[in-house]
Design an enzyme around this catalytic site. Structure first.
Site, PDB file in Angstrom:
ATOM      1  N   CYS A 108       0.821  -1.229   0.000  1.00 13.47           N
ATOM      2  CA  CYS A 108       0.000   0.000   0.000  1.00 13.47           C
ATOM      3  C   CYS A 108       0.846   1.267   0.000  1.00 13.47           C
ATOM      4  O   CYS A 108       0.395   2.313   0.474  1.00 13.47           O
ATOM      5  CB  CYS A 108      -0.956   0.066   1.191  1.00 13.47           C
ATOM      6  N   ALA A 109       2.094   1.173  -0.474  1.00 14.83           N
ATOM      7  CA  ALA A 109       2.963   2.353  -0.419  1.00 14.83           C
ATOM      8  C   ALA A 109       3.756   2.497  -1.713  1.00 14.83           C
ATOM      9  O   ALA A 109       4.979   2.359  -1.730  1.00 14.83           O
ATOM     10  CB  ALA A 109       3.900   2.249   0.783  1.00 14.83           C
TER      11      ALA A 109
END
Lengths: 74, 384
Positions: B340-341
């Site tokens: 998620c980054a």
């Protein structure tokens, strides 16, 4: 016996008020707000009227917002 | 089973957490703050215990300025969407999680201007670079305390000093540090601290919150939702005081009972003690992985400058392949991909492939780390 009742904005305030008063060695109790008093919150803090000044000092020292203080005969 | 996915959610939970939740469901049960009867007040006390434990852990002076919510994401959304208006400028780093990046990109569409300060390929942020990005209209600096990809610790204290010098606020995303790295919102000048309950704080999923400092103008903070609070019931408008202003609707009291127990366990065990154990395990893992031919380890490679999160790749293998083999052949749980980054992976040079990530906790052991190293050694050797 003469009691005092502190009215507070919310139950979170009531519980914090109870906690800081207990830590200061004061005898206080959370009660359902007496019907004759108009309050924002269903829970209020009861204390011995003789300790009124100390209770308010402790609440102010811990930055606990409260609305009104009432005297009641029990 | 070896559980190395603690950066996603911690497991196992500290002793007492499950018991506290069962106690709430079986013996308390009532809605906190909605009624004056004893079980309701008791439920309120349990929620307050969680506030007090979290306040003590982060050195926050007023437990009533902690707003509970579902997770760090909700807390970050409250701070970002609640404070930023069109025309404001906000500064962040290139190591952020999408819990910060996505709300910021949406706010950008609405007229908020955004500067993303580049970090080093090891995932570190230079304070002068951060200060150079500030403008007169900068309202907020938002930084993660540590990267969820490589664990690199960002200079929050320096950022706090910069924020004070320039008259803006500092919001810190402590998802990866709350509970296993020391945090002091006062000496580190953190105005807003977003935390999650289900990672190192040892609580269940569905708990988290925002610590709101004295410098934050509460009257300008727009709540994410409005509704019942149990207070000021005669009014059809939302209360203007904390925590009720930002806590509409029945809270996750059973979850907060677990969070209170988890945070209390952290306080009793000692953050420094937890941190020291994790530093030892992390350095053992980094050093062991670096010795394996074909393995690349990302980040600063120094456990004292990062959290217990280690990202790596095996030459010639997709992260997903490594993760699958670790799970199915070696019973080791990890997380693979982009975590998620995407911004952080671009910064360290692993976009769009991603990495394999081991996230350790206080409950892991040197023996587990050694077993995992042997597994990675075998996977890397077989691929040669």
């Amino acid at each position: 016996m003469s009691y005092g009742v502190v009215l507070v904005p919310s139950t979170s305030h009531a519980i914090r008020a109870e906690r800081v008063c207990h830590l200061a060695g004061l005898k206080v109790k959370l009660i359902p707000t007496p019907r004759q008093l108009s309050s924002n919150c269903g829970t209020a803090l009861r204390f011995d009227w003789e300790e009124r000044e100390t209770v308010e000092q402790v609440l102010r020292a811990n930055k606990v917002d409260y609305d009104e203080v009432h005297q009641l005969e029990w | 089973m070896i559980y190395f996915d603690n950066a996603a959610t911690s497991w196992p939970k500290p002793p007492g957490v499950t018991e506290a939740m069962v106690h709430f469901l079986e013996k308390v049960g009532a809605n906190p703050g909605r009624s004056g009867h004893r079980p309701s007040v008791e439920a309120g006390r349990i929620v307050y215990d969680a506030r007090e434990a979290v306040a003590e852990l982060f050195h926050a002076p007023d437990p009533l300025r902690i707003v509970f919510g579902a997770n760090a994401t909700e807390a970050l959304n409250l701070a970002l969407r609640g404070l930023l208006r069109p025309g404001d400028h906000v500064v962040t780093s290139s190591m952020e999680h999408n819990s910060v990046m996505r709300p910021l990109r949406a706010l950008e569409e609405q007229g908020v201007s955004l500067t993303v300060v580049p970090c080093s390929p090891q995932g570190f942020l230079s304070p002068p670079d951060l200060e150079g990005a500030l403008r007169p209209e900068t309202k907020l600096i938002v930084l993660n305390h540590a990267s969820n990809v490589v664990g690199s610790l960002l200079p929050v204290r320096e950022a706090g000093q910069i924020a004070r010098r320039h008259g803006c606020l500092l919001l810190v995303d402590a998802a990866q540090t709350a509970g296993d790295y020391p945090i002091d919102v006062q000496t580190e000048y953190i105005d807003l601290l977003a935390f999650t309950g289900h990672k190192a704080l040892g609580g269940p999923m569905g708990t988290g919150g925002l610590v709101i400092g004295e410098r934050v103008p509460v009257d300008e903070l727009e709540p994410l939702k409005r509704g019942g609070t149990g207070s000021r019931s005669e009014h059809e408008e939302q209360p203007d005081f904390l925590p009720d202003k930002c806590e509409a609707g029945t809270p996750n009291a059973v979850g907060l009972a677990g969070l209170a127990a988890g945070a209390r366990w952290v306080l009793e065990t000692g953050v420094e003690h937890i941190r020291a154990h994790e530093v030892r395990l992390t350095q053992q893992l980094i050093d062991g992985l670096r010795e394996i031919p074909g393995v690349t380890v990302y980040g600063g490679l120094d456990a004292t400058r990062q959290t217990a999160v280690v990202s790596f790749n095996v030459a010639g293998l997709e992260p997903s392949e490594v993760g699958l083999r670790l799970d199915e052949e070696y019973d080791i749980m990890c997380r693979v991909g982009l975590h998620c980054a995407p911004a952080a992976h671009r910064t360290i040079g692993t976009f769009p492939t991603g990495t394999v990530r081991f996230g350790l906790s206080y409950f892991n052991t040197p023996e587990e780390v050694e077993t995992a190293l042997e597994a990675v050694r075998a996977i890397a050797r077989a691929n040669k």
